[in-house]
Write a protein that holds these residues in place. Structure first.
Motif, PDB file in Angstrom:
ATOM      1  N   ASN A   1      97.508  20.609  10.831  1.00 29.04           N
ATOM      2  CA  ASN A   1      96.313  21.335  11.260  1.00 29.04           C
ATOM      3  C   ASN A   1      96.252  22.725  10.635  1.00 29.04           C
ATOM      4  N   GLN A   2      97.402  23.409  10.590  1.00 29.68           N
ATOM      5  CA  GLN A   2      97.434  24.779  10.098  1.00 29.68           C
ATOM      6  C   GLN A   2      97.099  24.883   8.617  1.00 29.68           C
ATOM      7  N   TYR A   3      97.702  24.029   7.808  1.00 22.28           N
ATOM      8  CA  TYR A   3      97.561  24.170   6.357  1.00 22.28           C
ATOM      9  C   TYR A   3      96.558  23.211   5.718  1.00 22.28           C
ATOM     10  N   LEU A   4      96.289  22.105   6.375  1.00 18.45           N
ATOM     11  CA  LEU A   4      95.459  21.073   5.752  1.00 18.45           C
ATOM     12  C   LEU A   4      94.151  20.832   6.490  1.00 18.45           C
ATOM     13  N   GLY A   5      94.081  21.285   7.741  1.00 18.44           N
ATOM     14  CA  GLY A   5      92.921  21.007   8.578  1.00 18.44           C
ATOM     15  C   GLY A   5      91.615  21.524   8.012  1.00 18.44           C
ATOM     16  N   LYS A   6      91.661  22.660   7.335  1.00 18.43           N
ATOM     17  CA  LYS A   6      90.421  23.240   6.793  1.00 18.43           C
ATOM     18  C   LYS A   6      89.813  22.377   5.700  1.00 18.43           C
ATOM     19  N   HIS A   7      90.592  21.442   5.173  1.00 20.74           N
ATOM     20  CA  HIS A   7      90.097  20.537   4.143  1.00 20.74           C
ATOM     21  C   HIS A   7      89.895  19.119   4.685  1.00 20.74           C
ATOM     22  N   GLY A   8      89.850  18.996   6.003  1.00 22.45           N
ATOM     23  CA  GLY A   8      89.519  17.711   6.604  1.00 22.45           C
ATOM     24  C   GLY A   8      90.689  16.858   7.043  1.00 22.45           C
ATOM     25  N   TRP A   9      91.923  17.398   6.968  1.00 27.93           N
ATOM     26  CA  TRP A   9      93.060  16.595   7.416  1.00 27.93           C
ATOM     27  C   TRP A   9      92.933  16.305   8.904  1.00 27.93           C
ATOM     28  N   GLU A  10      93.231  15.080   9.294  1.00 19.89           N
ATOM     29  CA  GLU A  10      93.307  14.697  10.706  1.00 19.89           C
ATOM     30  C   GLU A  10      94.353  13.601  10.842  1.00 19.89           C
ATOM     31  N   GLU A  11      94.759  13.340  12.063  1.00 18.23           N
ATOM     32  CA  GLU A  11      95.840  12.375  12.295  1.00 18.23           C
ATOM     33  C   GLU A  11      95.460  10.958  11.899  1.00 18.23           C
TER      34      GLU A  11
ATOM     35  N   ALA B   1     107.814  21.723   3.345  1.00 18.44           N
ATOM     36  CA  ALA B   1     107.642  22.800   2.357  1.00 18.44           C
ATOM     37  C   ALA B   1     107.703  24.150   3.048  1.00 18.44           C
ATOM     38  N   GLU B   2     107.071  24.248   4.197  1.00 19.38           N
ATOM     39  CA  GLU B   2     107.105  25.494   4.986  1.00 19.38           C
ATOM     40  C   GLU B   2     108.528  25.834   5.398  1.00 19.38           C
ATOM     41  N   ARG B   3     109.253  24.849   5.888  1.00 19.18           N
ATOM     42  CA  ARG B   3     110.612  25.081   6.374  1.00 19.18           C
ATOM     43  C   ARG B   3     111.576  25.412   5.234  1.00 19.18           C
TER      44      ARG B   3
ATOM     45  N   MET C   1     106.348  20.156  -2.043  1.00 21.93           N
ATOM     46  CA  MET C   1     104.953  20.232  -2.504  1.00 21.93           C
ATOM     47  C   MET C   1     104.621  19.048  -3.418  1.00 21.93           C
ATOM     48  N   ILE C   2     105.577  18.609  -4.221  1.00 23.56           N
ATOM     49  CA  ILE C   2     105.415  17.387  -5.013  1.00 23.56           C
ATOM     50  C   ILE C   2     105.149  16.207  -4.081  1.00 23.56           C
ATOM     51  N   ALA C   3     105.895  16.142  -2.986  1.00 22.00           N
ATOM     52  CA  ALA C   3     105.708  15.072  -1.999  1.00 22.00           C
ATOM     53  C   ALA C   3     104.315  15.137  -1.388  1.00 22.00           C
ATOM     54  N   TRP C   4     103.840  16.352  -1.122  1.00 21.99           N
ATOM     55  CA  TRP C   4     102.505  16.489  -0.535  1.00 21.99           C
ATOM     56  C   TRP C   4     101.436  15.991  -1.495  1.00 21.99           C
ATOM     57  N   VAL C   5     101.504  16.409  -2.773  1.00 25.13           N
ATOM     58  CA  VAL C   5     100.507  15.976  -3.756  1.00 25.13           C
ATOM     59  C   VAL C   5     100.515  14.453  -3.866  1.00 25.13           C
TER      60      VAL C   5
ATOM     61  N   GLN D   1     103.758  31.577   1.575  1.00 23.91           N
ATOM     62  CA  GLN D   1     102.608  31.403   2.460  1.00 23.91           C
ATOM     63  C   GLN D   1     101.330  31.140   1.673  1.00 23.91           C
ATOM     64  N   GLU D   2     101.154  31.860   0.581  1.00 30.18           N
ATOM     65  CA  GLU D   2      99.941  31.714  -0.228  1.00 30.18           C
ATOM     66  C   GLU D   2      99.868  30.317  -0.853  1.00 30.18           C
ATOM     67  N   GLN D   3     101.015  29.747  -1.192  1.00 29.33           N
ATOM     68  CA  GLN D   3     101.021  28.386  -1.725  1.00 29.33           C
ATOM     69  C   GLN D   3     100.667  27.380  -0.639  1.00 29.33           C
ATOM     70  N   LEU D   4     101.232  27.549   0.546  1.00 31.01           N
ATOM     71  CA  LEU D   4     100.933  26.643   1.645  1.00 31.01           C
ATOM     72  C   LEU D   4      99.447  26.683   1.997  1.00 31.01           C
ATOM     73  N   ASP D   5      98.890  27.875   2.009  1.00 27.52           N
ATOM     74  CA  ASP D   5      97.484  28.034   2.372  1.00 27.52           C
ATOM     75  C   ASP D   5      96.535  27.499   1.306  1.00 27.52           C
ATOM     76  N   ASN D   6      97.030  27.374   0.063  1.00 24.73           N
ATOM     77  CA  ASN D   6      96.144  27.010  -1.051  1.00 24.73           C
ATOM     78  C   ASN D   6      96.654  25.811  -1.849  1.00 24.73           C
ATOM     79  N   ILE D   7      97.425  24.942  -1.201  1.00 29.61           N
ATOM     80  CA  ILE D   7      98.000  23.794  -1.898  1.00 29.61           C
ATOM     81  C   ILE D   7      96.922  22.912  -2.527  1.00 29.61           C
ATOM     82  N   TRP D   8      95.752  22.835  -1.916  1.00 24.75           N
ATOM     83  CA  TRP D   8      94.670  22.015  -2.455  1.00 24.75           C
ATOM     84  C   TRP D   8      94.183  22.550  -3.795  1.00 24.75           C
ATOM     85  N   GLU D   9      94.375  23.847  -4.032  1.00 25.87           N
ATOM     86  CA  GLU D   9      93.883  24.476  -5.262  1.00 25.87           C
ATOM     87  C   GLU D   9      95.028  24.818  -6.225  1.00 25.87           C
ATOM     88  N   TYR D  10      96.095  24.041  -6.205  1.00 31.24           N
ATOM     89  CA  TYR D  10      97.270  24.399  -7.012  1.00 31.24           C
ATOM     90  C   TYR D  10      96.941  24.541  -8.501  1.00 31.24           C
TER      91      TYR D  10
END
Length: 200
Positions: free
Chosen positions: A182-192, A89-91, A67-71, A96-105
């Motif tokens: 796509n699963q965890y970041l797509g809702k906040h605009g992540w794309e390839e 982080a998932e692996r 999660m540090i790497a993601w931020v 699950q709640e952290q993965l789904d809400n990483i943007w709002e840590y």
């Protein structure tokens, strides 16, 4: 298409052996490492550094390191590393709640104050100009010792290297990382972005 094409996983036997590490962390050998094989000394040194940085010697969990790497990757804008970090982080058992809400840590109840301090450190250390200050230090020392802070900065620095490597290279993103992005970041605009294989 990447700036430089990745080489076959069998190109360098020593790199291939070391890269087994990534089958555990990601489920595949990253294209970034396959590209580094053009100079095997770089691919081997990178994998060994990665293994050392991700080793757990204190209370910084494997999930928190990812999660540090993601931020850090989010701060620099590297879409490739964002997806790979959230997949790792998932692996490694992030809730699950952290993965789904990483943007709002900073505000979400799924994150502890100790985790917030670590993730704030990652954000500050990844900015240009660097934003680590006395307040960040004071907050870190409430929850973490010096060795653990060194581990965290190791992750941030490792991903500083990777963010520059993969964004400059336009490294093609692997299918598994795309799914996690796509699963965890797509809702906040992540794309390839440039990492979809056709930007160059």
């Amino acid at each position: 298409m990447a700036l430089v094409n990745p080489l076959d996983p069998n190109h360098d036997s020593e790199t291939k052996e070391l890269a087994e590490f990534f089958n555990e962390t990601l489920g595949f050998c990253p294209n970034s490492v396959l590209t580094m094989q053009h100079r095997p000394a770089i691919s081997k040194a990178f994998i060994n550094l990665n293994k050392a940085v991700m080793a757990n010697e204190g209370n910084v969990t494997s999930a928190l390191k990812r999660m540090i790497a993601w931020v850090s990757s989010n701060a620099t804008g590297c879409r490739y590393c964002q997806a790979r970090a959230i997949r790792a982080a998932e692996r490694y058992g992030a809730e699950q709640e952290q993965l789904d809400n990483i943007w709002e840590y900073r505000t979400h109840a799924a994150f502890s104050d100790a985790e917030r301090a670590a993730l704030d450190f990652s954000l500050a250390a990844s900015q240009v100009p660097n934003a680590v200050n006395a307040e960040i230090k004071e907050n870190l020392y409430k929850y973490w010792n010096e060795g653990e802070i060194v581990e965290m900065l190791g992750v941030i620095s490792l991903f500083g290297y990777l963010n520059r490597w993969n964004d400059s290279m336009g490294t093609s993103i692997e299918e598994g990382a795309v799914e996690s992005g796509n699963q965890y970041l797509g809702k906040h605009g992540w794309e390839e972005g440039k990492h979809n294989g056709s930007a160059y």
